[in-house]
Scaffold this motif. Structure first.
Motif, PDB file in Angstrom:
ATOM      1  N   HIS A  55     -27.838   2.391  90.867  1.00 13.41           N
ATOM      2  CA  HIS A  55     -26.412   1.863  90.771  1.00 13.41           C
ATOM      3  C   HIS A  55     -25.730   1.732  92.069  1.00 13.41           C
ATOM      4  O   HIS A  55     -24.575   1.005  92.076  1.00 13.41           O
ATOM      5  N   HIS A  56     -26.123   2.204  93.186  1.00 12.47           N
ATOM      6  CA  HIS A  56     -25.651   2.117  94.401  1.00 12.47           C
ATOM      7  C   HIS A  56     -25.730   0.762  95.118  1.00 12.47           C
ATOM      8  O   HIS A  56     -26.747   0.303  95.123  1.00 12.47           O
ATOM      9  N   LYS A  57     -24.568   0.168  95.711  1.00 10.21           N
ATOM     10  CA  LYS A  57     -24.528  -1.167  95.980  1.00 10.21           C
ATOM     11  C   LYS A  57     -23.764  -1.038  97.456  1.00 10.21           C
ATOM     12  O   LYS A  57     -22.860  -0.323  97.565  1.00 10.21           O
ATOM     13  N   HIS A  58     -24.379  -1.715  98.388  1.00 11.28           N
ATOM     14  CA  HIS A  58     -23.898  -1.603  99.881  1.00 11.28           C
ATOM     15  C   HIS A  58     -24.034  -2.847 100.491  1.00 11.28           C
ATOM     16  O   HIS A  58     -25.241  -3.485 100.590  1.00 11.28           O
ATOM     17  N   TRP A  59     -23.130  -3.368 100.994  1.00 10.53           N
ATOM     18  CA  TRP A  59     -23.194  -4.616 101.897  1.00 10.53           C
ATOM     19  C   TRP A  59     -22.299  -4.831 102.962  1.00 10.53           C
ATOM     20  O   TRP A  59     -21.373  -4.075 103.018  1.00 10.53           O
ATOM     21  N   GLN A  60     -22.758  -5.774 103.851  1.00  3.76           N
ATOM     22  CA  GLN A  60     -22.107  -6.036 105.205  1.00  3.76           C
ATOM     23  C   GLN A  60     -21.939  -7.447 105.148  1.00  3.76           C
ATOM     24  O   GLN A  60     -22.898  -8.175 105.205  1.00  3.76           O
ATOM     25  N   TYR A  61     -20.665  -7.783 105.550  1.00  2.00           N
ATOM     26  CA  TYR A  61     -20.322  -9.540 105.357  1.00  2.00           C
ATOM     27  C   TYR A  61     -19.702  -9.788 106.640  1.00  2.00           C
ATOM     28  O   TYR A  61     -18.895  -8.849 107.127  1.00  2.00           O
ATOM     29  N   ALA A  62     -19.743 -10.936 107.276  1.00  2.00           N
ATOM     30  CA  ALA A  62     -19.037 -11.351 108.434  1.00  2.00           C
ATOM     31  C   ALA A  62     -18.540 -12.677 108.232  1.00  2.00           C
ATOM     32  O   ALA A  62     -19.511 -13.574 107.715  1.00  2.00           O
ATOM     33  N   PRO A 215     -20.504   0.081  91.625  1.00  2.00           N
ATOM     34  CA  PRO A 215     -19.812  -0.690  90.504  1.00  2.00           C
ATOM     35  C   PRO A 215     -20.478  -0.584  89.279  1.00  2.00           C
ATOM     36  O   PRO A 215     -21.484  -0.113  89.264  1.00  2.00           O
ATOM     37  N   ALA A 216     -19.551  -1.446  88.328  1.00  2.00           N
ATOM     38  CA  ALA A 216     -20.284  -1.302  87.053  1.00  2.00           C
ATOM     39  C   ALA A 216     -21.297  -2.156  86.768  1.00  2.00           C
ATOM     40  O   ALA A 216     -21.811  -3.073  87.548  1.00  2.00           O
ATOM     41  N   ARG A 217     -22.224  -1.846  85.875  1.00  2.00           N
ATOM     42  CA  ARG A 217     -23.436  -2.459  85.630  1.00  2.00           C
ATOM     43  C   ARG A 217     -23.097  -4.210  85.614  1.00  2.00           C
ATOM     44  O   ARG A 217     -23.880  -5.087  86.171  1.00  2.00           O
ATOM     45  N   GLU A 218     -21.973  -4.517  84.895  1.00  7.64           N
ATOM     46  CA  GLU A 218     -21.803  -5.950  84.964  1.00  7.64           C
ATOM     47  C   GLU A 218     -20.313  -5.916  85.657  1.00  7.64           C
ATOM     48  O   GLU A 218     -19.497  -5.132  85.372  1.00  7.64           O
ATOM     49  N   THR A 219     -20.386  -6.680  86.818  1.00 14.11           N
ATOM     50  CA  THR A 219     -19.140  -6.827  87.706  1.00 14.11           C
ATOM     51  C   THR A 219     -18.664  -8.205  87.834  1.00 14.11           C
ATOM     52  O   THR A 219     -19.564  -9.145  88.209  1.00 14.11           O
ATOM     53  N   LEU A 297     -32.782 -12.808  87.577  1.00 10.45           N
ATOM     54  CA  LEU A 297     -34.005 -12.039  87.843  1.00 10.45           C
ATOM     55  C   LEU A 297     -34.455 -11.046  86.573  1.00 10.45           C
ATOM     56  O   LEU A 297     -34.851 -10.139  86.920  1.00 10.45           O
ATOM     57  N   LEU A 298     -34.377 -11.424  85.559  1.00 12.94           N
ATOM     58  CA  LEU A 298     -34.411 -10.834  84.268  1.00 12.94           C
ATOM     59  C   LEU A 298     -33.527  -9.735  84.149  1.00 12.94           C
ATOM     60  O   LEU A 298     -32.967  -9.411  83.284  1.00 12.94           O
ATOM     61  N   ILE A 299     -33.820  -8.648  84.913  1.00 16.66           N
ATOM     62  CA  ILE A 299     -33.041  -7.409  84.710  1.00 16.66           C
ATOM     63  C   ILE A 299     -31.710  -7.486  85.536  1.00 16.66           C
ATOM     64  O   ILE A 299     -30.861  -6.665  85.398  1.00 16.66           O
ATOM     65  N   ALA A 300     -31.362  -8.568  86.338  1.00 23.29           N
ATOM     66  CA  ALA A 300     -29.993  -8.741  87.010  1.00 23.29           C
ATOM     67  C   ALA A 300     -29.994 -10.365  86.953  1.00 23.29           C
ATOM     68  O   ALA A 300     -30.885 -11.193  86.809  1.00 23.29           O
ATOM     69  N   ALA A 301     -28.814 -10.618  87.224  1.00 22.84           N
ATOM     70  CA  ALA A 301     -28.239 -11.962  87.549  1.00 22.84           C
ATOM     71  C   ALA A 301     -26.936 -12.032  88.384  1.00 22.84           C
ATOM     72  O   ALA A 301     -26.523 -11.439  88.493  1.00 22.84           O
ATOM     73  N   SER A 302     -26.882 -13.271  89.107  1.00 27.27           N
ATOM     74  CA  SER A 302     -25.797 -13.226  89.797  1.00 27.27           C
ATOM     75  C   SER A 302     -25.224 -14.808  89.881  1.00 27.27           C
ATOM     76  O   SER A 302     -26.183 -15.890  89.846  1.00 27.27           O
ATOM     77  N   ASP A 335     -15.535 -17.053  92.979  1.00 28.55           N
ATOM     78  CA  ASP A 335     -15.735 -16.556  91.750  1.00 28.55           C
ATOM     79  C   ASP A 335     -17.098 -16.149  91.436  1.00 28.55           C
ATOM     80  O   ASP A 335     -18.261 -17.016  91.682  1.00 28.55           O
ATOM     81  N   HIS A 336     -17.173 -14.912  91.334  1.00 29.20           N
ATOM     82  CA  HIS A 336     -18.556 -14.485  91.102  1.00 29.20           C
ATOM     83  C   HIS A 336     -18.668 -13.448  90.074  1.00 29.20           C
ATOM     84  O   HIS A 336     -17.960 -12.435  89.588  1.00 29.20           O
ATOM     85  N   PHE A 337     -19.744 -13.493  89.398  1.00 29.92           N
ATOM     86  CA  PHE A 337     -20.440 -12.493  88.391  1.00 29.92           C
ATOM     87  C   PHE A 337     -21.542 -11.923  88.707  1.00 29.92           C
ATOM     88  O   PHE A 337     -22.651 -12.705  89.248  1.00 29.92           O
ATOM     89  N   ALA A 338     -21.748 -10.769  88.440  1.00 30.11           N
ATOM     90  CA  ALA A 338     -23.135  -9.951  89.020  1.00 30.11           C
ATOM     91  C   ALA A 338     -23.503  -9.176  87.871  1.00 30.11           C
ATOM     92  O   ALA A 338     -22.657  -8.454  87.170  1.00 30.11           O
ATOM     93  N   ARG A 339     -24.633  -8.883  87.413  1.00 33.91           N
ATOM     94  CA  ARG A 339     -25.100  -8.010  86.529  1.00 33.91           C
ATOM     95  C   ARG A 339     -26.296  -7.448  87.187  1.00 33.91           C
ATOM     96  O   ARG A 339     -27.376  -7.861  87.632  1.00 33.91           O
ATOM     97  N   TRP A 340     -25.984  -6.007  87.736  1.00 32.65           N
ATOM     98  CA  TRP A 340     -26.892  -5.516  88.805  1.00 32.65           C
ATOM     99  C   TRP A 340     -27.006  -4.061  88.456  1.00 32.65           C
ATOM    100  O   TRP A 340     -27.760  -3.375  89.182  1.00 32.65           O
TER     101      TRP A 340
END
Length: 340
Positions: A55-62, A215-219, A297-302, A335-340
């Motif tokens: 469940h850990h999510k980590h990102w760097q954006y610029a 984050p939650a499984r669906e965000t 990606l079956l177990i995930a989607a974006s 506008d972003h939906f993620a299942r991760w």
């Protein structure tokens, strides 16, 4: 003036995000924590090692912006995989000149350390696609190097004379602890090459976003961000509430309340209207192009749409102040939906 001063300044960031009792130091802060470390969390926020691993999510954006171009760059560790993207948008021609998006191999193609500011380093390497983000203590800059196909980006974001960062810390419904550091606008130097074209970043503005949590499984979220050297803002509606909503104005960092996004989800290139409930920000966004991606990606989607364009309207540091006009401030919505 007392009310304005109170509104403009947030408490200084703590040294650690978890207190001696294992509880999250939730809140909005000015500045950055040295390290985002969740290892000392206590129950019920602390979960099992397996749960944390996936469940850990980590990102760097610029974001890099000049009068000619807008560049978006990101490295993302999803726990069970990693990914990265980069693109160059021509603001004059209103089109994406070049882009890539690449999923990687867990544990091999990406790395993000736990330092959101001082000491920060992130990289992604997959075949001929390379991104490197690092803090350079010698001259106090963030350095970004990107290479893919016909594109090379070499940029430095100058931290020393920038406004304080926003550090937002809290818990996520359905998830766990989360923290994000958003910068205001920073002076840019360097260049972007796309094929035979070369764009100078001098006189441009850059900003960064470092996020780390559970984050939650669906965000789902709506997001808006834009900066120049005098003003900027970060707005989010969704999984983190109003926790990361902030305005930078003349070097001051001002907390903003909840944001309302009025837009057409079926046509994100139509105009957007965004305002905050505290009466400190009211902006109209005119999209000029969009970057979108839809992965399953079956177990995930974006599902992801990020219009690029400009904001006009007004902002102010306090309701007693006259509104400050905003004209054609370059930035993005999302506008972003993620299942991760």
């Amino acid at each position: 003036m007392a009310n304005t001063t109170e509104a403009a300044y947030l408490p200084a960031a703590p040294d650690e995000l978890v207190d001696a009792c294992g509880q999250i130091r939730a809140g909005k802060y000015a500045g950055s924590v040295p390290v985002i470390d969740w290892s000392a969390l206590a129950a019920p926020v602390r979960r099992s090692a397996i749960w944390r691993r996936f469940h850990h999510k980590h990102w760097q954006y610029a974001a890099l912006v000049t009068e000619q171009i807008f560049c978006g760059i990101a490295i993302v560790d999803l726990g069970w995989t990693n990914t990265a993207f980069a693109y160059v948008f021509d603001r004059q021609q209103k089109k994406i000149l070049t882009e890539f998006s690449q999923n990687g191999i867990p544990g091999l193609t990406a790395h993000l350390n736990a330092c959101p500011a001082t000491g920060a380093e992130s990289w992604f390497r997959f075949r001929d696609r390379r991104l490197h983000f690092s803090h350079q203590p010698a001259n106090n800059t963030y350095r970004i190097e990107v290479a893919f196909r016909d594109c090379q980006i070499s940029a430095e974001l100058h931290i020393a004379d920038a406004a304080p960062e926003l550090l937002a810390v809290g818990s996520i419904v359905g998830g766990g602890a989360h923290a994000t550091m958003k910068s205001g606008g920073m002076r840019l130097s360097g260049e972007v090459k796309v094929g035979q074209q070369c764009f100078s970043l001098t006189d441009g503005c850059g900003s960064v976003d470092h996020s780390n949590g559970f984050p939650a499984r669906e965000t789902r979220w709506l997001w808006a961000s834009a900066h120049n050297l005098d003003m900027g803002f970060n707005l989010q509606s969704g999984y983190f509430g109003d926790q990361e909503n902030a305005l930078w104005l003349d070097g001051r960092l001002i907390s903003l309340s909840s944001a309302q996004f009025d837009y057409d989800s079926a046509n994100v290139l139509a105009p957007w209207h965004i305002h905050t409930s505290d009466g400190l920000l009211d902006l109209h966004f005119q999209p000029e192009g969009v970057r979108s991606e839809n992965q399953n990606l079956l177990i995930a989607a974006s599902r992801y749409q990020q219009p690029l364009g400009s904001f006009s309207g007004w902002v102010r540091a306090h309701t007693d102040e006259l509104p400050r006009p905003v004209s054609y401030l370059a930035g993005v919505t999302e506008d972003h939906f993620a299942r991760w």
